[in-house]
Write a protein that holds these residues in place. Structure first.
Motif, mmCIF file in Angstrom:
data_model
loop_
_atom_site.group_PDB
_atom_site.id
_atom_site.type_symbol
_atom_site.label_atom_id
_atom_site.label_comp_id
_atom_site.label_asym_id
_atom_site.label_seq_id
_atom_site.Cartn_x
_atom_site.Cartn_y
_atom_site.Cartn_z
ATOM 1 N N LYS A 165 37.140 -11.653 90.704
ATOM 2 C CA LYS A 165 37.000 -12.531 91.844
ATOM 3 C C LYS A 165 37.438 -11.801 93.110
ATOM 4 N N HIS A 195 40.571 -16.101 85.681
ATOM 5 C CA HIS A 195 41.666 -15.954 84.723
ATOM 6 C C HIS A 195 42.308 -17.290 84.349
ATOM 7 N N TYR A 196 42.069 -18.349 85.133
ATOM 8 C CA TYR A 196 42.615 -19.653 84.747
ATOM 9 C C TYR A 196 42.003 -20.154 83.441
ATOM 10 N N LYS A 199 43.981 -19.136 80.449
ATOM 11 C CA LYS A 199 45.329 -19.670 80.240
ATOM 12 C C LYS A 199 45.301 -20.616 79.037
ATOM 13 N N GLU A 233 52.590 -22.783 94.624
ATOM 14 C CA GLU A 233 53.114 -21.413 94.551
ATOM 15 C C GLU A 233 54.299 -21.286 95.474
ATOM 16 N N ARG A 241 49.301 -8.997 100.970
ATOM 17 C CA ARG A 241 48.132 -9.830 100.672
ATOM 18 C C ARG A 241 47.538 -10.522 101.895
ATOM 19 N N ASP A 253 40.094 -19.218 97.952
ATOM 20 C CA ASP A 253 40.858 -18.357 97.038
ATOM 21 C C ASP A 253 41.132 -19.049 95.698
ATOM 22 N N HIS A 258 39.270 -21.320 90.343
ATOM 23 C CA HIS A 258 40.193 -21.776 89.300
ATOM 24 C C HIS A 258 40.284 -23.299 89.203
ATOM 25 N N LYS A 359 50.614 -22.406 99.271
ATOM 26 C CA LYS A 359 51.555 -21.280 99.233
ATOM 27 C C LYS A 359 52.867 -21.760 99.853
ATOM 28 N N LYS A 364 56.764 -22.619 91.596
ATOM 29 C CA LYS A 364 55.463 -22.250 91.038
ATOM 30 C C LYS A 364 55.184 -23.181 89.868
ATOM 31 N N GLN A 398 51.097 -24.158 83.684
ATOM 32 C CA GLN A 398 52.150 -23.137 83.779
ATOM 33 C C GLN A 398 53.236 -23.628 84.721
HETATM 34 O O1 LIG Z 1 43.393 -15.674 91.866
HETATM 35 C C1 LIG Z 1 44.482 -15.885 92.362
HETATM 36 O O2 LIG Z 1 45.452 -16.358 91.592
HETATM 37 C C2 LIG Z 1 46.820 -16.260 91.965
HETATM 38 C C3 LIG Z 1 47.563 -17.246 91.089
HETATM 39 O O3 LIG Z 1 47.412 -16.888 89.748
HETATM 40 P P1 LIG Z 1 48.506 -17.351 88.705
HETATM 41 O O4 LIG Z 1 47.950 -16.954 87.391
HETATM 42 O O5 LIG Z 1 49.769 -16.614 89.059
HETATM 43 O O6 LIG Z 1 48.672 -18.814 88.878
HETATM 44 C C4 LIG Z 1 47.018 -16.567 93.421
HETATM 45 O O7 LIG Z 1 48.361 -16.323 93.784
HETATM 46 C C5 LIG Z 1 46.110 -15.703 94.238
HETATM 47 O O8 LIG Z 1 46.237 -16.039 95.624
HETATM 48 C C6 LIG Z 1 44.673 -15.866 93.821
HETATM 49 O O9 LIG Z 1 43.863 -14.882 94.435
#
Ligand SMILES: O=C1O[C@H](COP(=O)(O)O)[C@@H](O)[C@H](O)[C@H]1O
Ligand SMILES: NC(=O)C1=CN([C@@H]2O[C@H](COP(=O)(O)OP(=O)(O)OC[C@H]3O[C@@H](n4cnc5c(N)ncnc54)[C@H](OP(=O)(O)O)[C@@H]3O)[C@@H](O)[C@H]2O)C=CC1
Length: 510
Positions: A165, A195-196, A199, A233, A241, A253, A258, A359, A364, A398
């Motif tokens: 991504k 990647h979500y 999980k 987060e 970043r 993002d 996700h 953010k 988290k 999570q």
């Molecule tokens: O794809 C992203 O994911 C992270 C959060 O991933 P996580 O597995 O730690 O929940 C996010 O912080 C980032 O901004 C975003 O690009």
């Protein structure tokens, strides 16, 4: 009689030996996620034998220097710790290939290198290309792979590509990228990573819904009042970043990919089978059924955007979003977004869904909460305080992955008083072990040719259509909805609370 479909599933899920070529191999993702994921698969005995890793990046490095850098990070982040003896063996499979992404000669040399690796394996080899570069290079890398003939599988082997991504920055760029990908690799060999979806709790959503008889009959507008998806987060723009993020924002993002993926797993119809397309056919229908917020008025009513101002998180002072490194001091990029969504299907008619992502929030945590309608409480309405709240099913994505159900119970004693209680299931205590990292499962699936947990072309494009309307109202209309503010370390702007108040709801406290 055996079921041929089941046999297909079983054989499909066996990961096959291959060479993994990572583009962007000196970068953060490779060091913090990809190589530690492969290392942990090796430790757990899940990695097929003979997997090789070739790192592709620009700067001069020997194999030894590359391995040392990876080892340093693996020590810090590996889920199951770092074992010197295991690493010593594991690192023998790693090598480095120096080239510019745009240099055709670099890909020709890569092809020769891969052929040499295959010769050691007896002449054959599967190839998994992982595009882990900044998105502006996706096009070049894919085109160069084709130019070197690396997009084609040879001798009964496969050549697959995983694309990181962000998959585009809007519908037009995503469509363009999809064209580039499909010009170079077949759709069945293309793995758009989210990647979500890797999980553990995200994978469990379908099992919870479709393997338990008690939930599915209640999973509709008759019994569910609303659904909340929260992704909080407690970090800001650390690690440089800001430059990327300020061009993206929370909506693009996290929500486009996700969080809409999580929503589609929660709301899709039961698929007819567990094949990748069976599942993705149902997910895309949900995204296609989202009511579009396609005017500034609708966006103002259903979406809140905000930026953090200076505050404290975990007791530490944090700058405001506009003071962050590499962020425009007059930035109009949101570090927080809350969206009210409606899904125009029979099952979900009239049920509001709320997604929020921010953010610099207090902690988290990612969770989905399903809020059920109140029971007809004629029996207990007369009690002082009535019935304290309704049933809420919480899926913790999570940390501390698990599922809890809030119920109402009688407080032990001689008088009739009610209190909410919680039934709580924790993955770690129930199964006695932590969950693998999302990238472990996804890499293994790609080696097995199983794309179920990867986004398909149409899903990505449908999600962008929904997001583009909101972005358009924010950045191109003459009456853009306002940018709200929240103090770093708070739970977001008051406007996000008002978003739910219009339906008589409140955000769940995490
Ligand atoms: O794809 C992203 O994911 C992270 C959060 O991933 P996580 O597995 O730690 O929940 C996010 O912080 C980032 O901004 C975003 O690009
Ligand atoms: N980091 C993370 O946690 C996550 C990242 N992603 C995505 O993964 C991708 C990579 O992110 P990340 O690892 O953080 O990025 P980095 O900026 O850390 O790494 C970029 C990599 O690209 C290489 N590179 C840059 N330009 C060239 C070029 N012209 N020719 C050859 N190599 C080049 C760099 O090589 P060199 O060092 O030699 O210049 C480096 O290996 C992005 O798409 C990001 O959105 C997604 C989810 C999470």
């Amino acid at each position: 009689m055996t079921n041929p479909f089941r046999e297909d599933l079983v054989s499909r899920s066996r990961p096959e030996p291959c060479t993994v070529v990572i583009f962007g191999a000196t970068g953060d993702l490779t060091h913090r996620k990809l190589v530690p994921a492969i290392y942990n698969l090796a430790i757990d005995g899940e990695l097929p034998p003979g997997v090789k890793i070739v790192g592709f990046a620009r700067r001069e490095k020997s194999d030894e220097e590359f391995r040392q850098g990876l080892e340093e990070l693996n020590r810090k982040v590996s889920r199951s710790g770092h074992d010197d003896a295991i690493w010593a063996k594991f690192q023998e499979s790693i090598s480095y290939h120096q080239s510019e992404f745009t240099d055709a000669d670099g890909y020709k040399r890569l092809a020769e290198r891969l052929d040499a690796i295959d010769r050691d394996r007896g002449g054959k080899g599967n190839r998994l290309f992982y595009v882990a570069s900044a998105p502006e290079f996706f096009d070049d890398i894919l085109t160069q792979l084709k130019g070197a003939g690396l997009n084609k599988a040879k001798d009964g082997c496969w050549a697959r590509v995983i694309v990181e991504k962000p998959f585009g920055t809007d519908l037009a760029t995503a469509q363009h990228l999809n064209q580039v990908v499909n010009r170079t690799f077949h759709e069945k060999d293309t793995y758009r990573i989210d990647h979500y979806l890797g999980k553990e709790t995200a994978q469990n959503i379908m099992v919870l819904r479709f393997a338990n008889a008690i939930f599915e009959p209640l999973w509709n507008s008759r019994y569910i009042s609303h659904v909340q998806v929260t992704c909080a987060e407690n970090l800001g723009m650390e690690g440089g970043r800001g430059g990327y993020y300020d061009k993206s924002g929370a909506l693009r993002d996290m929500v486009q990919n996700h969080l809409l993926q999580l929503l589609s797993l929660i709301t899709m119809e039961p698929p007819t089978d567990l094949s990748a397309d069976g599942v993705r056919d149902e997910k895309v229908k949900v995204i296609r059924s989202l009511r579009q917020w396609d005017t500034p008025e609708k966006v103002a009513k259903n979406v809140v955007r905000a930026q953090y101002t200076a505050g404290h998180v975990d007791g530490q002072p944090r700058p405001g979003y506009r003071e962050e490194d590499r962020v425009d001091p007059e930035s109009m990029t949101e570090s927080y977004v809350a969206v009210r969504l409606l899904i125009d299907t029979w099952r979900w008619s009239g049920v509001p869904f709320y997604i929020r992502m921010g953010k610099q929030l207090p902690k988290k945590a990612t969770e989905i909460s399903i809020h059920f309608k109140d029971a007809p409480c004629v029996l207990f309405n007369a009690l002082p305080g009535g019935v304290p709240g309704s049933n809420v099913l919480v899926l913790r994505i999570q940390p501390d992955e698990g599922i809890s159900l809030r119920m109402v119970s009688k407080i032990p004693g001689t008088s009739l008083r009610l209190e909410p209680v919680k039934m709580d299931f924790h993955y770690s205590t129930s199964f006695g072990k932590g969950s693998p990292e999302a990238y472990e499962r996804l890499l293994l699936d790609a080696m097995a040719g199983d794309a179920t947990l990867f986004a398909r072309r149409d899903e990505v494009e449908e999600a962008w259509k929904f997001i583009d309307n909101i972005e358009h109202a924010w950045h191109q209309s003459t009456t853009p909805p306002p940018m709200a503010e929240y103090v770093a370390g708070s739970w977001g702007p008051k406007e996000a609370d008002e978003l739910l108040q219009q339906d008589g709801n409140v955000w769940r406290r995490l």
